[in-house]
Enzyme design. Sequence first.
Site, PDB file in Angstrom:
ATOM      1  N   ARG A 155      47.705 -26.285  31.078  1.00  0.00           N
ATOM      2  CA  ARG A 155      47.614 -24.846  30.786  1.00  0.00           C
ATOM      3  C   ARG A 155      48.688 -24.081  31.559  1.00  0.00           C
ATOM      4  O   ARG A 155      48.984 -24.415  32.706  1.00  0.00           O
ATOM      5  CB  ARG A 155      46.248 -24.290  31.185  1.00  0.00           C
ATOM      6  CG  ARG A 155      45.100 -24.859  30.405  1.00  0.00           C
ATOM      7  CD  ARG A 155      43.813 -24.110  30.733  1.00  0.00           C
ATOM      8  NE  ARG A 155      42.650 -24.886  30.351  1.00  0.00           N
ATOM      9  CZ  ARG A 155      41.693 -25.277  31.195  1.00  0.00           C
ATOM     10  NH1 ARG A 155      41.741 -24.942  32.476  1.00  0.00           N
ATOM     11  NH2 ARG A 155      40.692 -25.989  30.761  1.00  0.00           N
ATOM     12  N   ASN A 172      26.272 -32.918  32.252  1.00  0.00           N
ATOM     13  CA  ASN A 172      27.438 -32.116  31.905  1.00  0.00           C
ATOM     14  C   ASN A 172      27.833 -32.509  30.489  1.00  0.00           C
ATOM     15  O   ASN A 172      28.491 -33.528  30.276  1.00  0.00           O
ATOM     16  CB  ASN A 172      28.553 -32.411  32.911  1.00  0.00           C
ATOM     17  CG  ASN A 172      29.798 -31.577  32.661  1.00  0.00           C
ATOM     18  OD1 ASN A 172      29.903 -30.893  31.653  1.00  0.00           O
ATOM     19  ND2 ASN A 172      30.733 -31.643  33.586  1.00  0.00           N
ATOM     20  N   HIS A 174      34.935 -22.719  37.427  1.00  0.00           N
ATOM     21  CA  HIS A 174      34.851 -23.641  38.578  1.00  0.00           C
ATOM     22  C   HIS A 174      33.956 -23.064  39.665  1.00  0.00           C
ATOM     23  O   HIS A 174      34.108 -23.411  40.851  1.00  0.00           O
ATOM     24  CB  HIS A 174      36.229 -23.910  39.232  1.00  0.00           C
ATOM     25  CG  HIS A 174      37.181 -24.700  38.390  1.00  0.00           C
ATOM     26  ND1 HIS A 174      38.540 -24.488  38.444  1.00  0.00           N
ATOM     27  CD2 HIS A 174      36.980 -25.693  37.507  1.00  0.00           C
ATOM     28  CE1 HIS A 174      39.137 -25.335  37.611  1.00  0.00           C
ATOM     29  NE2 HIS A 174      38.209 -26.070  37.030  1.00  0.00           N
ATOM     30  N   GLU A 179      30.455 -30.960  42.461  1.00  0.00           N
ATOM     31  CA  GLU A 179      29.793 -29.985  41.588  1.00  0.00           C
ATOM     32  C   GLU A 179      28.404 -30.469  41.182  1.00  0.00           C
ATOM     33  O   GLU A 179      27.490 -29.671  41.036  1.00  0.00           O
ATOM     34  CB  GLU A 179      30.663 -29.734  40.350  1.00  0.00           C
ATOM     35  CG  GLU A 179      31.913 -28.939  40.699  1.00  0.00           C
ATOM     36  CD  GLU A 179      32.988 -28.971  39.623  1.00  0.00           C
ATOM     37  OE1 GLU A 179      33.757 -29.948  39.598  1.00  0.00           O
ATOM     38  OE2 GLU A 179      33.068 -28.027  38.829  1.00  0.00           O
ATOM     39  N   ARG A 216      25.067 -28.318  33.522  1.00  0.00           N
ATOM     40  CA  ARG A 216      26.252 -27.513  33.768  1.00  0.00           C
ATOM     41  C   ARG A 216      26.475 -26.650  32.534  1.00  0.00           C
ATOM     42  O   ARG A 216      26.551 -27.158  31.411  1.00  0.00           O
ATOM     43  CB  ARG A 216      27.465 -28.396  33.994  1.00  0.00           C
ATOM     44  CG  ARG A 216      28.712 -27.573  34.119  1.00  0.00           C
ATOM     45  CD  ARG A 216      29.938 -28.416  34.334  1.00  0.00           C
ATOM     46  NE  ARG A 216      31.078 -27.556  34.498  1.00  0.00           N
ATOM     47  CZ  ARG A 216      32.233 -27.709  33.847  1.00  0.00           C
ATOM     48  NH1 ARG A 216      32.388 -28.696  32.993  1.00  0.00           N
ATOM     49  NH2 ARG A 216      33.230 -26.876  34.051  1.00  0.00           N
TER      50      ARG A 216
END
Length: 407
Positions: free
Chosen positions: A243, A11, A182, A386, A93
């Site tokens: 956010r 990643n 996601h 993940e 990823r």
Amino acid sequence: MSGATRVLVLNSGSSSVKYQLIDMADGARLASGLVERIGERQGRIKHEPTGHPQRERYEAFPDHTAALGAVADELAEDGLGLDSPRLAAIGHRAVHGGTRFTEPTLVTDEVVEQLRELIPLAPLHNPANITGIEVARKLRPDLPQVAVFDTAFHAGMPEYAARYAIDKATADAHQVRRYGFHGTSHQYVSRRTAQLLGASPEAVNVIVLHLGNGASASAVAGGRCVDTSMGLTPLEGLVMGTRSGDLDPAVVLHLHRVGGMSVDEIDALLNRRSGMLGLCGDNDMREIGRRMDEGDHDARLAFDIYVHRLRKYIGAYYAVLGRVDAVVFTAGVGENDPAVREAALTGMDSLGIEVDPVRNAVRGGSPRLISTDSSRVKVAVVPTDEELEIAQQTFAVVRRSSASEQP
Ligand code: ADP
């Protein structure tokens, strides 16, 4: 390729690389680690070989080539090096696949070119992903490399969920639509939830709440995503750590025209100085919980705003799905914060959702139900993974492609 069952998952961010080496023969994690502060005067690599003490080193990693070289060295020290014949592939990823990449994809020169064309859609993330892929290809040119996209699971959303109600020609000219993010987490967690319910993914409808520092909800019908809360970028939807999530788009215009803020300033405001951090000065839910216990008003209000947004999405996705078999919580907040889970679902008995307070309070790292036995809709906590999902998808692509090469 027989005997080659290991997948290295990478990643690559702009200044960091996270990695895990997983053996797909049994799903065992052989090593994991993190390189941080790439490009700074002093970086750090933390390497954790399973079953052995972790190692940590501080040194400069001027670029991703140096960082991945250090990862390769650490792995080699444990006999897990990139030259091992047991390494089947590297899975990357990749954040934004646009409308072009809707499946995990074997990397070729052409794929790298196409990824470059997608940079305008994810200017912060895709360049680092591409660098990670290019460096890894140089390290092992013969090894299959697979890109697994954060957007892919959402690519099958119906057009009416994916489109914004703006002028069609303008939207199409600039690839403006809802992509969602996601995706590997939503896919993994929805499938794992079906397993927990003893059903096949095709048979269940699930609302997945991925609540980490970034947060998103999705409605998954029979294993397919039919709606998700993030949009063109990860800014839309739930209130997050830093956010804002949903807001009237005219807020942006107002801040520019009346507040005199530039586009970059508004971008930084909405992505990095909003959400829980903007509302109360903290974005870690543990700290917010502590402050609420002390009677802190700002922390309480931020929590209430966070939960209110979450409840609106749960209600919306309940209506979208029509029949809901499970609501499932995952990621840092979802897996660890019973107060958020309770507040998100309290008073929904008439929707058939009943959380059992004792089960909800129990801590644990494995998938579990926290609903009452009589709850028609099951409520679950399922830790996301993940990396494992990326490794599985990578391995499946490699097996398919090597099978198709057989005479
Ligand atoms: P990301 O991958 O998006 O960075 P994570 O899924 O790791 O985020 O979630 C990180 C967040 O999880 C932290 O910012 C914090 O708010 C929350 N978190 C972690 N542990 C706990 C806990 N024990 N209780 C409440 N919240 C927690």
